[in-house]
Design a protein around this motif. Structure first.
Motif, PDB file in Angstrom:
ATOM      1  N   VAL A  67       0.676  -1.197   0.051  1.00  0.00           N
ATOM      2  CA  VAL A  67      -0.089   0.182   0.043  1.00  0.00           C
ATOM      3  C   VAL A  67       0.920   1.214  -0.056  1.00  0.00           C
ATOM      4  O   VAL A  67       1.871   1.350   1.136  1.00  0.00           O
ATOM      5  N   ASP A  68       0.688   2.209  -0.865  1.00  0.00           N
ATOM      6  CA  ASP A  68       1.398   3.393  -0.777  1.00  0.00           C
ATOM      7  C   ASP A  68       0.746   4.316  -0.038  1.00  0.00           C
ATOM      8  O   ASP A  68      -0.337   4.789  -0.356  1.00  0.00           O
ATOM      9  N   PRO A  69       1.412   4.827   1.103  1.00  0.00           N
ATOM     10  CA  PRO A  69       0.767   5.691   2.073  1.00  0.00           C
ATOM     11  C   PRO A  69       0.220   7.054   1.434  1.00  0.00           C
ATOM     12  O   PRO A  69      -0.766   7.422   1.804  1.00  0.00           O
ATOM     13  N   VAL A  70       0.896   7.540   0.440  1.00  0.00           N
ATOM     14  CA  VAL A  70       0.398   8.757  -0.303  1.00  0.00           C
ATOM     15  C   VAL A  70      -0.737   8.526  -1.038  1.00  0.00           C
ATOM     16  O   VAL A  70      -1.630   9.222  -0.960  1.00  0.00           O
ATOM     17  N   GLN A  71      -0.932   7.435  -1.776  1.00  0.00           N
ATOM     18  CA  GLN A  71      -2.030   7.014  -2.746  1.00  0.00           C
ATOM     19  C   GLN A  71      -3.100   6.824  -1.714  1.00  0.00           C
ATOM     20  O   GLN A  71      -4.455   7.200  -2.052  1.00  0.00           O
ATOM     21  N   PHE A  72      -3.090   6.196  -0.543  1.00  0.00           N
ATOM     22  CA  PHE A  72      -3.910   5.773   0.360  1.00  0.00           C
ATOM     23  C   PHE A  72      -4.592   7.147   1.066  1.00  0.00           C
ATOM     24  O   PHE A  72      -5.779   7.354   1.056  1.00  0.00           O
ATOM     25  N   ALA A  73      -3.571   8.044   1.424  1.00  0.00           N
ATOM     26  CA  ALA A  73      -4.133   9.498   1.838  1.00  0.00           C
ATOM     27  C   ALA A  73      -5.052  10.020   0.817  1.00  0.00           C
ATOM     28  O   ALA A  73      -5.983  10.780   0.927  1.00  0.00           O
ATOM     29  N   GLU A  74      -4.568   9.948  -0.499  1.00  0.00           N
ATOM     30  CA  GLU A  74      -5.107  10.884  -1.639  1.00  0.00           C
ATOM     31  C   GLU A  74      -6.811  10.045  -1.677  1.00  0.00           C
ATOM     32  O   GLU A  74      -7.715  10.855  -1.855  1.00  0.00           O
ATOM     33  N   VAL A  75      -6.978   8.863  -1.512  1.00  0.00           N
ATOM     34  CA  VAL A  75      -8.178   8.264  -1.858  1.00  0.00           C
ATOM     35  C   VAL A  75      -8.996   8.605  -0.628  1.00  0.00           C
ATOM     36  O   VAL A  75     -10.187   8.383  -0.609  1.00  0.00           O
ATOM     37  N   MET A  76      -8.500   8.970   0.803  1.00  0.00           N
ATOM     38  CA  MET A  76      -9.234   9.176   1.909  1.00  0.00           C
ATOM     39  C   MET A  76      -9.452  10.615   2.100  1.00  0.00           C
ATOM     40  O   MET A  76     -10.052  11.119   3.027  1.00  0.00           O
ATOM     41  N   ASP A  77      -8.793  11.516   1.490  1.00  0.00           N
ATOM     42  CA  ASP A  77      -8.650  12.958   1.580  1.00  0.00           C
ATOM     43  C   ASP A  77      -9.958  13.352   1.707  1.00  0.00           C
ATOM     44  O   ASP A  77     -10.356  14.213   2.732  1.00  0.00           O
TER      45      ASP A  77
END
Length: 413
Positions: free
Chosen positions: A89-99
Motif C-alpha cells: 500500500v502506497d501511504p501517499v495514494q492511500f491518503a489521496e483516496v481518503m482525502d
C-alpha cells in the motif's frame, strides 16, 4: 454344488454391494459436512466429537476451530506475510483516496466539539478563521493519513492478528469452512461417491463367491461392514496417496488431489480472499479485534498531531474563553471522536487497498509453489482428523444394508 437361493439372488450381490458402497460413501460425505449445527437430542456428548446420544453434527463444523487453525496457519506462515502484503500500500495514494472523507470528518468533528465546549466563542469566531482551518485541514490531511498508514505498516502485527481474524470468522460462520473444503475438493468428493460403486462391485464379486460356498447368515452383514469400510478407506488413500508421483510397472500413481495443485490453488485463494480475508474484514478486525487497543492508541497519537495544526489559529481565543486545561481536553475530545468515527469513512479506501494488497494472486502463486507434503494439508484435515470414524461409519452403514439384504434373500428363498 446346490444353491440354497435362486440363482438371480447371487447375481444381484455384486450390484447390491456396489450400491452399498455408493450409498455409504455419499452418506459419509454428507455426515462430514452436515448438519452445520447439532441436530438431535443431545443427552450426552464428548467434547469436540460429532456424535452424541440421539444426534449428530458434521465433522467439519464440529472441528471448525481446529481445522481453521490448521488451514490459516498454513496461510500465515507459508503463503502470506501480512507485513509484506501491507507494504504494497502506497501511504501517499492511500491518503489521496481518503482525502475527501477525512476533510468532511474533521470539519464535522471540530464543529461538534467546539459547539459542545465553547458554543458562544465558536459562534463569534470570524468565518475567515474557520475557513483557514479548512485550508489547513486540506493541506495537512494528506500528511496525517500517509504518516498514519506508514506507522501501521511498520507495526501491522501490533494492530491486527490475521490468523485470529480468519479462525474466528470460520468458527462464527461454520459454513465458510465447509465451503472452502467443498469447493477445493469438489472433484475428489465426486470421485469418492462414484468409487464407492466401483469398489463395492469388485468386493461384491468376492462376496458372491463366499456366499455361494458358505451361505451363513452372518456373511451378509459382515461383508456389508467390510464393503462400507473398504470403499471409504480405498477412496481416501487414492485421493491423498502417494504424495509424490510414483511409477509402478510403467504406470504413474499420484494422489488425485495432489495432481490438481494449480487448479486447487486458484479455487482456495478465490474462496478465502472473497469470503474471509478481504479488506473489509481486515479493517473490521483492526477496529474491533484483540489488538484494537493498540490501533486506537496509534490513531489517537496521529490525530492529536493533526488536530494541533488545525486549531492553532483559534488557540488564543479558545484558551481565553475556557482556560488551557479545557482547551487541552477539547483537543483530546476531537482525537477521541475521530478515532471513533474513522470506521464510518474507511470504506473510501477499500477499492484502492484491495487492489494494492493483491492477496488473491499472491496466495495462488505461493500455493502453487508449495511442496506436495504441505499442499495436501489444504484438504486432508477434513478427513485426517476423523478418518477412522468415517471408515467405521461407512462400515456400520454397510452392515445395515447387508442385514436388509439377508432379509430379502430369506424371503426370496
Amino acid at each position: 454344488m446346490v444353491l440354497e437361493s435362486p440363482w438371480w439372488t447371487y447375481f444381484l450381490i455384486p450390484w447390491i454391494d456396489g450400491f452399498t458402497g455408493y450409498i455409504t460413501n455419499v452418506l459419509a460425505l454428507q455426515l462430514t459436512f452436515w448438519p452445520i449445527e447439532p441436530l438431535g437430542c443431545m443427552l450426552f456428548r464428548v467434547t469436540n466429537q460429532p456424535w452424541f446420544l440421539f444426534g449428530w453434527q458434521g465433522i467439519i463444523p464440529t472441528k471448525a476451530r481446529k481445522m481453521a487453525y490448521i488451514s490459516f496457519d498454513l496461510i500465515t506462515t507459508k503463503l502470506l506475510d501480512i507485513q509484506v502484503i501491507f507494504s504494497q500500500v502506497d501511504p501517499v495514494q492511500f491518503a489521496e483516496v481518503m482525502d475527501d472523507a477525512i476533510l468532511l470528518l474533521m470539519d464535522k468533528v471540530i464543529n461538534e466539539v467546539a459547539m459542545e465546549t465553547m458554543p458562544r466563542t465558536w459562534s463569534n469566531i470570524p468565518q475567515a478563521v474557520k475557513d483557514d482551518i479548512v485550508v489547513t485541514a486540506d493541506n495537512e490531511s494528506g500528511v496525517f493519513m500517509a504518516s498514519f498508514m506508514k506507522d501501521m505498516q511498520d507495526h501491522i502485527h501490533d494492530v491486527v492478528d490475521i490468523k485470529e481474524m480468519c479462525v474466528n470468522a470460520c468458527v462464527q460462520n461454520k459454513h465458510l469452512m465447509v465451503k472452502i473444503f467443498q469447493e477445493c475438493g469438489n472433484k475428489e468428493f465426486n470421485f469418492i461417491r462414484q468409487s464407492g460403486f466401483y469398489f463395492g462391485t469388485i468386493f461384491g464379486i468376492f462376496h458372491m463367491v463366499v456366499y455361494m460356498f458358505y451361505p451363513a447368515n452372518w456373511v451378509m452383514p459382515v461383508f456389508g461392514f467390510v464393503v462400507g469400510c473398504a470403499t471409504n478407506w480405498v477412496a481416501l488413500k487414492v485421493i491423498f496417496s502417494p504424495i509424490r508421483p510414483r511409477k509402478i510397472c510403467g504406470i504413474t500413481f499420484h494422489g488425485i488431489f495432489l495432481r490438481r495443485q494449480k487448479e486447487v490453488s486458484g479455487i482456495f485463494a478465490r474462496v478465502v480472499c472473497t469470503e474471509i480475508l478481504h479488506i473489509k474484514a481486515i479493517w473490521t478486525a483492526i477496529f474491533k479485534g484483540s489488538k484494537s487497543k493498540n490501533f486506537r492508541a496509534m490513531l489517537r497519537a496521529h490525530t492529536l498531531v493533526f488536530t494541533e495544526k488545525l486549531v492553532v489559529e483559534i488557540e488564543p481565543l479558545a484558551v481565553a474563553a475556557m482556560g488551557s486545561e479545557k482547551f487541552l481536553q477539547m483537543k483530546e475530545d476531537i482525537a477521541r471522536k475521530v478515532t471513533e468515527k474513522i470506521p464510518d469513512v474507511i470504506d473510501a479506501s477499500y477499492e484502492y487497498t484491495q487492489k494494492a494488497l493483491d492477496m488473491e494472486n499472491i496466495m495462488r502463486e505461493k500455493m502453487c509453489e508449495l511442496p506436495p507434503e504441505q499442499f495436501e494439508g489444504v484438504l486432508h484435515p477434513a478427513f485426517e482428523e476423523d478418518e477412522i470414524q468415517l471408515i467405521i461409519l461407512g462400515g456400520l452403514l454397510g452392515m445395515i444394508v447387508g442385514a436388509m439384504q439377508l432379509i430379502i434373500f430369506a424371503l426370496s428363498g
